[in-house]
Write a protein that holds these residues in place. Structure first.
Motif: not given
Ligand SMILES: [Fe+2]
Ligand SMILES: [Fe+2]
Length: 269
Positions: A148-155, A106-119
């Motif tokens: 858990d991320a801020p409402r306006d964060a890019l998901r 998981i990377h959070t901050g800077d207006g985004l939350v990015a989640v990496g998964v192993n497929t």
């Protein structure tokens, strides 16, 4: 319309062992100039999951000019070295990437939350073991991070296997459980990133923007040049620019603009 608030560089299928160093060096310089918020690395860092290939990948990642969120691909498993594949499929990954391959990143901050998964999976009921899969646990972990991320964060979801195919890559198959994943992520996520088929394109499915990346600098081309994607987002606007290698540098080959209505994205026209 030129969103500039947030910038994600999406690179994939580095395939160290089959890398072209001159292209890799140019890419690194371009990324420095682009100054992305995040570099999403969508798997297949190596060609055959060998230690020396992982070491080269590690050295490349260590010199990137921005935080990188890295997920594995099927080539980061020990191929047909059957004993290794069964007994210790992610040993080299763990030793060199210093992360648990099966854990959610998981990377959070800077207006985004990015989640990496192993497929990528060490075995499959499907005869083509290069195909991947996403599971319920991973979908739940993505949702928790987004909740858990801020409402306006890019998901953003970062994976290796594709959630969208075009005709030339259709024979490779979608990531297993893609339909379930798209239902689950509907109105929860904004952007899904993938690689694997070495073809670059983007589009909208179930109100989500999906961006697929080519191979950044390997010689394993599948009918189109090396490429990476530059994604810019601000508020309800997003652009996906496919940057193709022209033999000397990367150049914008295609730029697609998206706009969000409520919780759903659509192509801007
Ligand atoms: Fe690949
Ligand atoms: Fe792959």
């Amino acid at each position: 319309m030129k969103p500039t608030g947030l910038r994600i560089a999406q690179i994939s299928d580095l395939h160290f062992g089959r890398d072209v160093p001159a292209i890799a060096q140019t890419l690194r310089a371009e990324l420095r100039d682009a100054a992305p918020t995040l570099i999403a690395v969508c798997g297949d860092l190596t060609q055959r999951a060998r230690t020396v290939e992982f070491q080269a990948a590690r050295a490349f990642l260590d010199q990137l000019p921005a935080p990188a969120l890295v997920v594995p691909g099927n080539h980061d498993l020990p191929g047909w070295r059957v004993w290794s594949r069964i007994a210790r499929p992610w040993r080299n990954w763990r030793q060199q990437m210093l992360t648990d391959a099966n854990g959610t990143v998981i990377h959070t901050g800077d207006g985004l939350v990015a989640v990496g998964v192993n497929t990528a999976r060490q075995w499959s009921l499907h005869p083509d073991w290069s195909r991947g899969r996403i599971n319920i646990r991973q979908l739940n972990e993505i949702s928790e991070a987004f909740d858990d991320a801020p409402r306006d964060a890019l998901r953003v979801v970062v994976a290796h296997h594709p959630f969208l195919l075009t005709e030339p890559g259709r024979y490779r198959g979608l990531v297993g459980r893609s339909r379930l994943a798209l239902q689950h992520l509907h109105r929860r996520a904004d952007l899904l990133l993938g690689g694997h088929i070495h073809l670059a394109y983007s589009g909208v499915v179930s109100g989500l923007v999906i961006a697929q990346c080519g191979t950044a600098f390997s010689d394993r081309l599948k009918g189109e040049p090396n490429s990476y994607n530059l994604i810019e987002a601000e508020g309800d606007r997003m652009t996906v620019s496919i940057r193709r290698w022209d033999g000397d540098r990367f150049d914008t080959h295609q730029r697609t603009e998206y706009v969000r209505d409520g919780h759903e994205w659509r192509t801007y026209s």
